[in-house]
Design an enzyme around this catalytic site. Structure first.
Site, PDB file in Angstrom:
ATOM      1  N   ARG A 123      -0.641  -8.211  13.713  1.00 49.74           N
ATOM      2  CA  ARG A 123      -1.138  -7.224  12.743  1.00 49.74           C
ATOM      3  C   ARG A 123      -1.999  -7.889  11.675  1.00 49.74           C
ATOM      4  NH1 ARG A 123       4.020  -4.847  10.733  1.00 49.74           N
ATOM      5  NH2 ARG A 123       2.750  -3.457   9.470  1.00 49.74           N
ATOM      6  N   LYS A 142       0.825  -1.218   0.000  1.00 48.85           N
ATOM      7  CA  LYS A 142       0.000   0.000   0.000  1.00 48.85           C
ATOM      8  C   LYS A 142       0.858   1.268   0.000  1.00 48.85           C
ATOM      9  CE  LYS A 142      -2.502  -0.623   3.714  1.00 48.85           C
ATOM     10  NZ  LYS A 142      -1.991  -1.913   4.182  1.00 48.85           N
ATOM     11  N   ARG A 187      10.816  -7.367   4.902  1.00 51.44           N
ATOM     12  CA  ARG A 187      10.916  -5.956   5.253  1.00 51.44           C
ATOM     13  C   ARG A 187      11.520  -5.801   6.658  1.00 51.44           C
ATOM     14  NH1 ARG A 187       5.455  -2.549   4.803  1.00 51.44           N
ATOM     15  NH2 ARG A 187       5.144  -3.181   6.938  1.00 51.44           N
ATOM     16  N   ARG A 234      11.856  -2.097  11.225  1.00 49.68           N
ATOM     17  CA  ARG A 234      10.826  -1.408  12.002  1.00 49.68           C
ATOM     18  C   ARG A 234      10.578  -2.150  13.312  1.00 49.68           C
ATOM     19  NH1 ARG A 234       5.764  -0.059   8.129  1.00 49.68           N
ATOM     20  NH2 ARG A 234       4.711  -0.749  10.017  1.00 49.68           N
ATOM     21  N   ARG A 251      -9.273   1.650   9.362  1.00 49.15           N
ATOM     22  CA  ARG A 251      -8.826   0.298   9.695  1.00 49.15           C
ATOM     23  C   ARG A 251      -9.950  -0.518  10.334  1.00 49.15           C
ATOM     24  NH1 ARG A 251      -3.188   0.894   8.748  1.00 49.15           N
ATOM     25  NH2 ARG A 251      -1.996  -0.510  10.049  1.00 49.15           N
TER      26      ARG A 251
END
Ligand code: AMP
Length: 191
Positions: A144, A13, A127, A133, A88
């Protein structure tokens, strides 16, 4: 164009939002990025948001909605925007409609990037290694994805029912997916 971008974490996204924002000349507004900037700046909002983000949970609606409301009221979002990561859940979706109505506007589309679950898991774990992160550890990724499945995925039906849903296959190269989105949006707006 006023649109929201839907899809699970890891669907691409953020990447697509930046490219589409460029293409349409509108700002891409990522609630995750705004939260991360607040965490980095150690603002009150950031300090509160961090514990939820680190756990892979949604930041409470009250805080998130207020933040989006402020952002949408800024000049650059007056004639269009692309929201990445908001709404969300269905309460946020309802609040977004009310905010836009207050501004005399309405959504033109909800673009959903669809990917398969294994691909998303691989992308997120990859990632985690490259970006590092805080919320990209394996247990948090699982959380998540679960939050997405239970709270966010129902938005597909919500926007479909309103005739706003544009679904695009997110598998494949970045350019290919951008082209698919642009042509699906054109097709949707002319139908
Ligand atoms: P993202 O970069 O979109 O994956 O967002 C990172 C984190 O920020 C999420 O896991 C949530 O903790 C928080 N967040 C981002 N957008 C929202 C939202 N619309 N509602 C609640 N929390 C959010």
């Amino acid at each position: 164009m006023r649109a929201v971008l839907l899809g699970p974490p890891g669907a691409g996204k953020g990447t697509q939002a930046a490219r589409l924002a460029d293409h349409y000349g509108i700002p891409a507004i990522s609630t995750g990025d705004i939260f991360r900037a607040n965490v980095a700046g150690e603002t009150e909002l950031g300090l509160t948001a961090k514990s939820y983000m680190d756990a892979g949970e949604l930041v409470p609606d009250e805080l998130t909605n207020a933040m989006v409301k402020d952002r949408l009221a800024q000049d650059d979002a007056r004639d269009g925007f692309l929201l990445d990561g908001y709404p969300r859940n269905s309460d946020q979706a309802v609040v977004l409609d009310l905010m836009l109505a207050d501004l005399g506007a309405a959504l033109d589309g909800a673009i959903e990037i669809t990917v398969d679950f294994d691909e998303v898991t691989d992308r997120l774990l990859g990632r985690a290694q490259t970006e590092g992160r805080d919320d990209d550890t394996e247990p948090v990724i699982r959380k998540r994805l679960e939050v997405y499945r239970t709270s966010t995925a129902p938005l597909t039906a919500f926007y479909e029912g309103r005739g706003l849903l544009v679904q695009v296959d997110g598998m494949g190269g970045v350019d290919e997916v951008t082209e698919r989105i642009v042509s699906a949006v054109e097709h949707h707006s002319s139908s």
